[in-house]
Design an enzyme around this catalytic site. Structure first.
Site, PDB file in Angstrom:
ATOM      1  CE  LYS A 120      12.304  -2.360  -4.271  1.00 44.22           C
ATOM      2  NZ  LYS A 120      13.048  -3.497  -4.782  1.00 44.22           N
ATOM      3  CD1 TRP A 133       0.670  -6.402  -2.517  1.00 43.74           C
ATOM      4  CD2 TRP A 133       0.372  -6.755  -0.320  1.00 43.74           C
ATOM      5  NE1 TRP A 133       1.118  -7.674  -2.227  1.00 43.74           N
ATOM      6  CE2 TRP A 133       0.952  -7.915  -0.895  1.00 43.74           C
ATOM      7  CE3 TRP A 133       0.097  -6.758   1.033  1.00 43.74           C
ATOM      8  CZ2 TRP A 133       1.263  -9.046  -0.137  1.00 43.74           C
ATOM      9  CZ3 TRP A 133       0.417  -7.887   1.785  1.00 43.74           C
ATOM     10  CH2 TRP A 133       0.993  -9.005   1.204  1.00 43.74           C
ATOM     11  CE  LYS A 162      15.398 -10.965  -7.477  1.00 46.71           C
ATOM     12  NZ  LYS A 162      16.003 -10.498  -6.280  1.00 46.71           N
ATOM     13  NE  ARG A 164       4.520   2.008   0.144  1.00 47.15           N
ATOM     14  CZ  ARG A 164       5.373   1.779   1.125  1.00 47.15           C
ATOM     15  NH1 ARG A 164       6.659   1.883   0.903  1.00 47.15           N
ATOM     16  NH2 ARG A 164       4.946   1.454   2.326  1.00 47.15           N
ATOM     17  CG  ASN A 191       1.295   1.306   4.339  1.00 49.21           C
ATOM     18  OD1 ASN A 191       2.415   1.780   4.436  1.00 49.21           O
ATOM     19  ND2 ASN A 191       1.096   0.029   4.211  1.00 49.21           N
ATOM     20  N   GLY A 192      -0.983  -0.429   6.355  1.00 44.85           N
ATOM     21  CA  GLY A 192      -0.688  -1.134   7.604  1.00 44.85           C
ATOM     22  C   GLY A 192      -1.882  -1.954   8.032  1.00 44.85           C
ATOM     23  CD  GLU A 215      18.671 -12.436  -4.993  1.00 45.26           C
ATOM     24  OE1 GLU A 215      18.074 -12.903  -4.012  1.00 45.26           O
ATOM     25  OE2 GLU A 215      18.307 -11.388  -5.552  1.00 45.26           O
ATOM     26  CB  CYS A 251      -0.943   0.090   1.189  1.00 42.14           C
ATOM     27  SG  CYS A 251      -2.163  -1.209   1.227  1.00 42.14           S
ATOM     28  CG  HIS A 255      22.484 -35.557   1.113  1.00 40.28           C
ATOM     29  ND1 HIS A 255      22.947 -36.727   1.660  1.00 40.28           N
ATOM     30  CD2 HIS A 255      23.562 -34.752   0.972  1.00 40.28           C
ATOM     31  CE1 HIS A 255      24.254 -36.634   1.872  1.00 40.28           C
ATOM     32  NE2 HIS A 255      24.654 -35.430   1.448  1.00 40.28           N
ATOM     33  CD  GLU A 291      11.552 -11.433  -6.677  1.00 42.35           C
ATOM     34  OE1 GLU A 291      10.817 -10.980  -5.795  1.00 42.35           O
ATOM     35  OE2 GLU A 291      12.772 -11.220  -6.710  1.00 42.35           O
TER      36      GLU A 291
END
Ligand code: F6R
Length: 600
Positions: free
Chosen positions: A595, A74, A477, A27, A100-101, A473, A2, A496, A480
């Site tokens: 983000k 979001w 990438k 966001r 936001n929150g 990483e 948000c 294993h 996502e």
């Protein structure tokens, strides 16, 4: 997670709010909306989907308002829908709120308000804020907001306007970010700096428990008791160009290419920073790194360096796991809290809980003035500039740079290396900047490779030692932004279990620089080959052993063994980028992601 914005001034508010929201779209992009005061009326416009949908809906409506608030969502409470989109109002449509929150006690408050006759329209926690303000309003918006914030539990930032007091926007911060932008005859409110960069670089970062009252010509800040607080003005060092695409198709590609500069600027920033730590470094007998996502991967690499150069044991723990586990922490523990945004709730709260137990906290952040920056005992900054693409790229290599420098600082302060040794290490890191620049020349090659591999549904990434986190990483990438399933694994662990997955439908990306584990990884390559795996190797240019193994060899510039993560991550970022782009996906704003994750 948000984004909220606010504008009060002499210009038309709508275009400013929309352009500020577009800069905050990273966001969250489930829905967007604005509220303005048009004449004597509150007007609310909202749309499901991206901000362009809202822009379309507003096309041709010539609002003349000079005051408004906006939101990009979001979703947390309630599905993405028009009714759940912000701004939310009380039922008389007098108070509009963007938030936001999370208001943790919203159900309890909602019940209380419903018993008083309030009717709710949405499933959101935000709506209770608008109703509470309406309930408490007695001719003074500030008083009503003050009463309201003292009823809310959780972490939040919100902004409110009302046509009953057309001369002000009130912004509140507790736990979620909020910054005030100071203009001439106009002032701004935003969740993050890029939103206001076209208008001003003079900002005030609100602290938790503060309320800002923005008028055209003034900004006043108060605490939750209503007592005025004096605040410093911070001049943001970023310029507007750094928040533009600059001719690149996507922010992510631009940011991948900005890595040499991000590393060089981070080295420069570190060398010019006052590095007097507010605690005795020699008493530290244990370091715990806490972080999430890509920042966590940087922390894993930092651990190898720290243990190699200082001998201090360093655990690296997901921040979301740290907070609720019984991990022993005391005053001899140093917490390294790594967060690009400095606002990730998991990381902040884990750092604060360790601080309460007596640990010292060093924050590693990219956003100066962010919550973690202010909450840590000391902050080391990455100077990567604003990162707009949701997938972290340049901030990752900048984090690696600052971690390497921090390790050298620790080694120096503990008398393990002399002054010359310290500067030699800095110089070596500086040379890596050029190697990263060279690695970026692989872009065309990776674009071709992407067209060959984009059809696969699963990928495995393998690496050992410093390159195990790079395997993680690379996989992160890819998944996502391309939604292709990918796993990162320590190459030695493959036998294993994961080896069972290997067949001709599973490309295996193997990181194999000539370092201390080279022979071992060659053995792992053979294991994959003998099971008909499709191998893409990443190794030093001219490595004829690797060239003769697998389907594809990607040659990166040779670097000293400490620095292989810097050059190896580049082709993995580019591969993920080009696959996602060629699949026609929204590279900068992948689905379901935001983000900055300001909820736990
Ligand atoms: C991955 C990514 C996320 C972030 C994570 C932590 O590309 O961007 O995994 O790394 O959400 O964010 P910060 O570093 O802001 O705490």
């Amino acid at each position: 997670m948000c984004g909220i914005v606010g504008y009060i001034g002499n210009d038309y508010a709508v275009p400013i709010l929309l352009s500020a929201l577009e800069r905050l779209e990273y966001r969250g992009y489930d829905s967007a909306g604005i509220a303005i005061i048009e004449g004597d009326k509150l007007v609310v416009e909202k749309k499901v989907g991206k901000i362009r949908e809202l822009i379309r809906a507003l096309w041709g409506k010539q609002y003349k308002s000079n005051i408004g608030i906006g939101h990009t969502r979001w979703a947390t409470h309630g599905a993405p829908s028009e009714v759940n989109a912000h701004p939310h109002t009380d039922e008389r449509g007098l108070f509009a709120v963007v938030h936001n929150g999370i208001v943790e006690n919203y159900l309890e408050l909602r019940k209380e308000l419903e018993e008083k006759g309030h009717h709710f329209r949405s499933e959101t926690d935000t709506e209770v804020i608008a109703h509470l303000i309406a309930e408490y309003y007695n001719g003074n918006l500030f008083d009503a907001v003050l009463k309201t914030v003292n009823r809310l539990k959780g972490a939040f930032a919100f902004a409110v306007i009302t046509p009953l007091e057309k001369d002000k926007i009130i912004g509140v911060k507790k736990g979620s970010p909020l910054v005030v932008g100071l203009g001439k005859g106009e002032n701004f409110l935003a969740s993050d700096i890029p939103a206001i960069l076209p208008y001003t670089r003079n900002t005030i970062s609100l602290d938790d428990g503060e309320i800002a009252v923005l008028k055209r010509d003034s900004v006043e800040v108060y605490n939750f008791e209503g007592v005025p607080v004096s605040k410093e003005v911070f001049v943001v060092p970023w310029d507007i160009l750094s928040a533009e695409k600059g001719g690149f198709k996507h922010f992510m590609l631009k940011e991948i290419f900005e890595q040499p500069k991000a590393i060089a600027d981070t080295i420069g920033g570190f060398l010019s920073q006052d590095l007097t730590l507010p605690f005795e470094i020699n008493r530290i007998n244990r370091v715990i790194t806490i972080a999430c996502g890509t920042s966590y991967h940087a922390g894993l690499i930092g651990k190898y360096w720290l243990e190699k150069y200082t001998g201090i044991p360093n655990e690296v723990i997901y921040a979301s796991e740290f907070r609720y586990a019984d991990i022993p922490v005391d005053e001899n523990t140093l917490i390294l809290a790594i967060s690009q945004s400095g606002e990730t709730a998991d990381t902040r709260f884990a750092a604060l809980s360790a601080k309460e137990k007596g640990a010292s906290v060093i924050g590693i952040v990219n956003v100066v003035g962010s919550s973690l920056d202010r909450e840590a005992d000391f902050t080391l900054y990455t100077h990567a500039g604003p990162e707009i693409g949701v997938a972290a790229t340049k901030t990752f290599t900048a984090q690696l740079a600052i971690l390497y420098l921090f390790v050298q600082l620790m080694a120096r302060r503990r008398g393990l290396i002399d002054r010359d040794g310290f500067y030699r290490a800095v110089e070596k890191l500086n040379e890596v900047t050029r190697k990263v620049e060279k690695a970026l020349e692989l872009n065309g090659e990776l674009e071709n490779l992407a067209s060959r591999y984009k059809k696969f549904k699963n990928f495995l990434y393998l690496g050992r030692w410093l390159n195990y986190p790079i395997a993680l990483e690379g996989a992160l990438k890819l998944k996502e932004i391309s939604y292709i399933h990918a796993e990162g694994y320590p190459a030695g662990e493959m036998k294993h279990g994961p080896i069972a997955l290997i067949d001709e439908n599973m490309p295996v990306v193997i990181l194999a620089p000539r370092d201390r584990v080279y022979e071992k990884i060659i053995a792992n390559i053979e294991e994959v080959l003998s099971r008909k795996g499709r191998i893409i190797t990443v190794g030093f240019e001219g490595d004829t052993v690797l060239k003769n193994k697998g389907e594809v060899f990607i040659g990166v510039p040779e670097v000293g063994e400490d620095f292989t993560p810097f050059v190896n991550v580049i082709p993995l970022q580019l591969l993920a980028y080009h696959i996602a782009d060629q699949l026609g996906l929204d590279v900068d704003q992948p689905r379901n992601l935001a983000k900055t994750v300001t909820v736990e």
